[in-house]
Design an enzyme around this catalytic site. Structure first.
Site, PDB file in Angstrom:
ATOM      1  N   GLY A 153      10.483   3.385  -6.459  1.00  0.00           N
ATOM      2  CA  GLY A 153      11.856   3.557  -6.933  1.00  0.00           C
ATOM      3  C   GLY A 153      12.881   2.803  -6.101  1.00  0.00           C
ATOM      4  O   GLY A 153      13.821   2.205  -6.640  1.00  0.00           O
ATOM      5  N   THR A 154      12.714   2.821  -4.796  1.00  0.00           N
ATOM      6  CA  THR A 154      13.698   2.186  -3.920  1.00  0.00           C
ATOM      7  C   THR A 154      13.813   0.695  -4.228  1.00  0.00           C
ATOM      8  O   THR A 154      14.925   0.160  -4.379  1.00  0.00           O
ATOM      9  CB  THR A 154      13.295   2.384  -2.434  1.00  0.00           C
ATOM     10  OG1 THR A 154      13.168   3.785  -2.199  1.00  0.00           O
ATOM     11  CG2 THR A 154      14.317   1.796  -1.481  1.00  0.00           C
TER      12      THR A 154
ATOM     13  N   ASN B  37      17.862  14.390  -7.772  1.00  0.00           N
ATOM     14  CA  ASN B  37      16.619  14.857  -7.163  1.00  0.00           C
ATOM     15  C   ASN B  37      16.793  16.124  -6.335  1.00  0.00           C
ATOM     16  O   ASN B  37      15.819  16.791  -6.029  1.00  0.00           O
ATOM     17  CB  ASN B  37      16.000  13.758  -6.304  1.00  0.00           C
ATOM     18  CG  ASN B  37      17.012  13.110  -5.395  1.00  0.00           C
ATOM     19  OD1 ASN B  37      17.998  12.533  -5.862  1.00  0.00           O
ATOM     20  ND2 ASN B  37      16.797  13.197  -4.096  1.00  0.00           N
TER      21      ASN B  37
ATOM     22  N   SER C 248       8.989   5.521 -10.343  1.00  0.00           N
ATOM     23  CA  SER C 248       8.084   5.613  -9.203  1.00  0.00           C
ATOM     24  C   SER C 248       6.893   6.493  -9.582  1.00  0.00           C
ATOM     25  O   SER C 248       7.078   7.652  -9.963  1.00  0.00           O
ATOM     26  CB  SER C 248       8.851   6.220  -8.028  1.00  0.00           C
ATOM     27  OG  SER C 248       8.054   6.215  -6.887  1.00  0.00           O
TER      28      SER C 248
ATOM     29  N   HIS D 101       4.537   8.106  -8.060  1.00  0.00           N
ATOM     30  CA  HIS D 101       4.128   9.345  -7.371  1.00  0.00           C
ATOM     31  C   HIS D 101       4.954  10.560  -7.780  1.00  0.00           C
ATOM     32  O   HIS D 101       4.675  11.681  -7.346  1.00  0.00           O
ATOM     33  CB  HIS D 101       4.140   9.147  -5.846  1.00  0.00           C
ATOM     34  CG  HIS D 101       5.486   9.035  -5.207  1.00  0.00           C
ATOM     35  ND1 HIS D 101       6.031  10.056  -4.472  1.00  0.00           N
ATOM     36  CD2 HIS D 101       6.394   8.034  -5.180  1.00  0.00           C
ATOM     37  CE1 HIS D 101       7.219   9.670  -3.991  1.00  0.00           C
ATOM     38  NE2 HIS D 101       7.459   8.447  -4.415  1.00  0.00           N
TER      39      HIS D 101
ATOM     40  N   THR E 180       0.806 -10.343  -3.456  1.00  0.00           N
ATOM     41  CA  THR E 180      -0.360  -9.960  -4.266  1.00  0.00           C
ATOM     42  C   THR E 180      -0.152  -8.564  -4.846  1.00  0.00           C
ATOM     43  O   THR E 180       0.254  -7.638  -4.139  1.00  0.00           O
ATOM     44  CB  THR E 180      -1.638 -10.002  -3.401  1.00  0.00           C
ATOM     45  OG1 THR E 180      -1.763 -11.330  -2.902  1.00  0.00           O
ATOM     46  CG2 THR E 180      -2.869  -9.628  -4.203  1.00  0.00           C
TER      47      THR E 180
ATOM     48  N   CYS F 289      25.845  23.424   5.150  1.00  0.00           N
ATOM     49  CA  CYS F 289      26.421  24.162   6.273  1.00  0.00           C
ATOM     50  C   CYS F 289      25.853  23.620   7.581  1.00  0.00           C
ATOM     51  O   CYS F 289      25.108  22.649   7.598  1.00  0.00           O
ATOM     52  CB  CYS F 289      26.178  25.656   6.122  1.00  0.00           C
ATOM     53  SG  CYS F 289      24.447  26.077   6.110  1.00  0.00           S
TER      54      CYS F 289
HETATM   55  N1  PLP Z   1      15.564   7.705  -6.634  1.00  0.00           N
HETATM   56  C1  PLP Z   1      15.352   9.032  -6.740  1.00  0.00           C
HETATM   57  C2  PLP Z   1      16.216   9.857  -7.632  1.00  0.00           C
HETATM   58  C3  PLP Z   1      14.317   9.638  -6.003  1.00  0.00           C
HETATM   59  O1  PLP Z   1      14.119  10.955  -6.099  1.00  0.00           O
HETATM   60  C4  PLP Z   1      13.523   8.819  -5.160  1.00  0.00           C
HETATM   61  C5  PLP Z   1      12.448   9.421  -4.324  1.00  0.00           C
HETATM   62  O2  PLP Z   1      12.579  10.504  -3.807  1.00  0.00           O
HETATM   63  C6  PLP Z   1      13.789   7.435  -5.107  1.00  0.00           C
HETATM   64  C7  PLP Z   1      14.808   6.922  -5.866  1.00  0.00           C
HETATM   65  C8  PLP Z   1      12.960   6.523  -4.239  1.00  0.00           C
HETATM   66  O3  PLP Z   1      11.703   6.335  -4.793  1.00  0.00           O
HETATM   67  P1  PLP Z   1      10.483   5.769  -3.888  1.00  0.00           P
HETATM   68  O4  PLP Z   1      10.165   6.827  -2.897  1.00  0.00           O
HETATM   69  O5  PLP Z   1       9.381   5.521  -4.860  1.00  0.00           O
HETATM   70  O6  PLP Z   1      10.951   4.515  -3.256  1.00  0.00           O
END
Ligand code: PLP
Length: 376
Positions: A70-71, A150, A198, A200, A236, A326
């Protein structure tokens, strides 16, 4: 008893996914860039996986670029828009994942963009009228708003945001990392230029994901090197990961309605039992509202400040996530931004198809025991 209720962090690999992946580690180990039979076999497997994913989200295979997760998908979408389309104005929310927020903050610091944050209310909702005003009053914009948060699970109306973006000729990127594999996405209907995923998060392997990039949008590469992914992403390919990603998505889509009902029932059970057994419990954002939040996430505010609930649950064998605005624990930017005055201890419970009602009951009983000892 070991209970895993942290599925928004990551999910257990599905055995069927593992089985689909192993031949690509042991037997079909060719490099997809090689022109011999081993290489061609690997290349074909990647293209089949791409076609599977495209079919499941109603996109074209050339609109899918494999990434490390995702990142990388979020970073590629945002940097591409800014660099290729020369867009300087970006609209986002304070609740985005750090994969989006930290990049945007950095670009703002470098003077590359002007960053506008949408206001959120105490429930964590954005106001589409404000988005429209910003789109109207600024130059051509990139809008980066996540599908689901998230931490608190809030769902944003990405269909409506996409429509607005189209009306004002804005580029729309939505971080769908928490919703791909849990909801159906139809890229012929959704007016997004980019979505991120992503594996996982839906019982696939870690370290692999994809970016959907609408045809004609324009992409720039983050990694320079070989000509993989049509020159857009050097290195790769993670073949076994890509096979795992496509297999996990296929499995997720096969039973998506049944899983949604099953998991929503677990979440409803947790809400009902916590409300019944722990007076003063509350839920962050729209977490407890079924049609406004992820069915996989429940963010709970528990009325205890003197107990380290994360450690306590860990000792009981229950794995969950924390996050607190907090002073105790590490401050979560999401809970801080909500500014809802909640003073207790926040726990994020997140569920999967592998959880059971017994696990929910055990967890509530453990928390109720803390309540009774504090109240005594
Ligand atoms: N965006 C959201 C909303 C996520 O919850 C996460 C992972 O926790 C990411 C992006 C990042 O994904 P990755 O860990 O596959 O890079």
């Amino acid at each position: 008893m070991k209970i895993y209720l942290d599925n928004a962090a990551t999910t257990q690999l599905d055995t069927a996914v593992f089985k689909a992946m192993t031949p690509y580690l042991l037997e079909h180990y060719g490099n997809p860039s090689s022109h011999h039979a081993h290489g061609r076999e690997a290349k074909l497997a990647i293209e089949n996986a791409r076609a599977t994913i495209a079919r499941l989200i109603n996109a074209s295979p050339e609109e899918i670029i494999f990434t490390s997760g995702g990142t990388e998908a979020d970073n590629t979408a945002i940097l591409s828009t800014i660099r290729v389309q020369q867009i300087k104005n970006v609209i986002t929310t304070p609740l985005e994942h750090h994969a989006v927020l930290h990049l945007l903050e950095n670009l703002e610091k470098q003077g590359e963009i002007k960053l506008n944050y949408l206001t959120i209310n105490k429930q964590g909702e954005i106001d589409l009228a404000e988005l429209e005003q910003l789109l109207k009053n600024n130059g051509r914009s990139l809008v980066s708003v996540m599908h689901a948060n998230n931490e608190i699970g809030n769902l944003n109306d990405i269909d409506a945001i996409g429509e607005l973006c189209e009306r004002y000729d804005a580029v729309f990127h939505t971080d769908t990392v928490q919703t791909i594999g849990h909801y159906r996405h139809d890229l012929q209907k959704l007016k997004a230029h980019f979505i991120a995923s992503s594996a996982h998060k839906f019982h696939g392997p870690k370290g692999v994901g994809f970016l959907y990039c609408r045809k004609g949008t324009g992409l720039t590469k983050l990694l320079h090197g070989g000509s993989q992914e049509r020159q857009l992403r050097a290195g790769t390919e993670n073949i076994h990961g890509i096979i795992g990603l496509a297999t996990a998505l296929e499995i997720a889509y096969q039973d998506i309605d049944a899983h949604q009902t099953y998991i929503q029932n677990l979440k409803n059970r947790l809400i009902a039992k916590l409300t019944e057994q722990i007076p003063g419990v509350s839920f962050n954002g729209n977490s407890a509202i079924a049609d406004k939040s992820l069915y996989t996430v429940l963010s709970v505010n528990l009325p205890f400040t003197d107990v380290n609930l994360l450690s306590y649950l860990d000792q009981q064998g229950v794995s969950v996530s924390g996050g607190s605005a907090c002073s105790t624990g590490s401050a979560s930017h999401v809970l801080k931004a909500l500014n809802n005055g909640a003073s207790g201890y926040t726990i994020r419970f997140s569920f999967s198809k592998f959880n059971t009602a017994q696990e929910i009951d055990f967890t509530v009983a453990a928390l109720a025991a803390v309540y009774r000892s504090v109240a005594a």
